[in-house]
Scaffold this motif. Structure first.
Motif, PDB file in Angstrom:
ATOM      1  N   LEU A   1       1.198  -1.023   0.355  1.00  0.00           N
ATOM      2  CA  LEU A   1       0.211  -0.241  -0.225  1.00  0.00           C
ATOM      3  C   LEU A   1       0.713   0.531  -0.254  1.00  0.00           C
ATOM      4  CD1 LEU A   1      -2.688   1.399   0.563  1.00  0.00           C
ATOM      5  CD2 LEU A   1      -2.480   1.264   2.488  1.00  0.00           C
ATOM      6  N   ALA A   2       1.116   2.403  -0.833  1.00  0.00           N
ATOM      7  CA  ALA A   2       1.187   3.828  -1.040  1.00  0.00           C
ATOM      8  C   ALA A   2       0.369   4.673  -0.339  1.00  0.00           C
ATOM      9  CB  ALA A   2       1.133   4.262  -1.970  1.00  0.00           C
ATOM     10  N   GLY A   3       0.865   5.898   0.254  1.00  0.00           N
ATOM     11  CA  GLY A   3       0.336   6.978   0.648  1.00  0.00           C
ATOM     12  C   GLY A   3       1.129   7.849   0.181  1.00  0.00           C
ATOM     13  N   VAL A   4       0.368   9.321   0.713  1.00  0.00           N
ATOM     14  CA  VAL A   4       1.794  11.065   0.385  1.00  0.00           C
ATOM     15  C   VAL A   4       1.434  10.931   2.072  1.00  0.00           C
ATOM     16  CG1 VAL A   4       2.051  12.677  -0.371  1.00  0.00           C
ATOM     17  CG2 VAL A   4       0.803  10.518  -1.842  1.00  0.00           C
ATOM     18  N   THR A   5       3.088  11.644   2.166  1.00  0.00           N
ATOM     19  CA  THR A   5       2.816  11.763   3.688  1.00  0.00           C
ATOM     20  C   THR A   5       2.775  13.374   3.639  1.00  0.00           C
ATOM     21  OG1 THR A   5       5.278  12.232   3.997  1.00  0.00           O
ATOM     22  CG2 THR A   5       4.162  10.615   4.008  1.00  0.00           C
TER      23      THR A   5
END
Length: 346
Positions: free
Chosen positions: A158-162
């Motif tokens: 899973l990828a997200g943006v900080t």
């Protein structure tokens, strides 16, 4: 290198001939079964480019392309489920974080199957999934529009943006849990069998030890762009399968065109600078889709009215070709493809 002699290519052919192709119409109707995933795991194909030290084969990219063509031409739904796995493997192989030692071996040996949930990063600067620090780990909130292999995968990347505009990739178990809920399977014109859902994230918490990559978005984006510029090997696999259906006077010239585009596409893919010749890569990518469209159209035309039956291989291949038109698409590839269709200059 003659990739046709590689043991994994022989295994892919055997898997395609003995299982995937005979079952493809049923799979298209009913969905990819767990037994297909088990067969892929046992074949060793999930470790095709994985490091040998972790139980993989460490094969060159040409072998991965060849096996992708074979699997996609036999059963595109099964190919699409398993192809997600190679990105997590390659991510872990480059990672220096603890999760590498926990997961790279099981993924390389095919003991676990991983899916991916990161294409939404291409919407940047919009942020469909946000990752924030919480309790010594990371909290994920947002929506993953497309996730393939739900109910088949063991883990997902899973990828997200900080808040600092970094991309953060972390592994989670591929199941519903606090903060993670899957939609009903999406009904698609093609590859509904691949069990694609959307994921709603509302406070999914993952520990720091689950993180495989954390880097500024601007450092990650060029490598992702490079992946999308080249023609997808599945395009050639489905086109070749389609050309087995019309008579040779029709299939022969199209097969010659296909071989020419394939040679040019793979020469560009093997270029040591993956972002050089971007315009040429996009043009060849569009040309590959042109030949794919001609091949699947020829298969349907040759089949006549029978080709419209859901039991027909021709219509399935044509629908799979439509799917590949938008799979992995970015604003850049969409614009280049539309220019090619209209004959406009790049």
């Amino acid at each position: 290198m003659d990739v046709s002699a590689h043991p994994l290519v022989a295994r892919a052919r055997r898997l395609a001939t003995e299982l995937l192709l005979p079952e493809a119409q049923r799979v298209d109707r009913d969905g990819v079964p767990v037994s297909h995933v088990t067969a892929v795991k046992r074949s060793g194909l999930l470790g095709v480019v994985a490091p040998e030290a972790y139980g993989g084969s460490g094969a060159p990219a040409a072998v991965l392309r060849e096996t992708a063509e074979i699997l996609a031409g036999a059963c595109c739904s099964t190919w699409f489920v398993q192809t997600q796995h190679h990105t997590p493997v390659q991510t872990l192989a480059k990672s220096g974080l603890p999760v590498r030692e926990r997961l790279l071996g099981p993924l390389s040996r095919g003991e676990l199957l991983s899916g991916v949930a990161y294409a939404h990063l291409r919407a940047h600067p919009r942020v469909p999934v946000r990752a924030r620090r919480e309790r010594g780990g990371w909290r994920f909130d947002g929506t993953v529009p497309w996730y393939t292999g739900w109910g088949l995968n063991d883990v997902l990347l899973l990828a997200g943006v900080t808040d600092a505009d970094e991309v953060l990739f972390a592994f989670a178990e591929a199941r519903e849990q606090p903060g993670l809920r899957a939609s009903a399977p999406l009904r698609l014109a093609a590859l509904s069998a691949a069990r694609t859902v959307s994921l709603e994230l509302a406070g999914l918490w993952l520990p720091e030890e689950a993180v495989a990559l954390r880097t500024p978005y601007d450092a990650w984006a060029p490598a992702d762009r490079a992946r999308t510029l080249n023609a997808n090997p599945a395009v050639f696999g489905i086109a070749e399968a389609a050309l087995s259906l019309p008579a040779e006077p029709v299939a022969g010239p199209l097969r010659d065109r296909l071989g020419d585009v394939r040679r040019r596409a793979y020469a560009l893919a093997d270029h040591p600078e993956p972002l050089e010749h971007a315009a040429e890569r996009l043009a060849v990518r569009a040309e590959a889709f042109e030949v794919l469209g001609a091949a699947t159209t020829a298969a349907v035309v040759a089949g006549g009215g029978r080709a419209l039956a859901l039991s027909s291989r021709a219509q399935r291949l044509a629908r799979e070709g439509l799917f590949l038109l938008v799979q992995g698409q970015t604003a850049e590839t969409r614009a280049a493809h539309l220019r090619a269709l209209t004959g406009a200059a790049g």
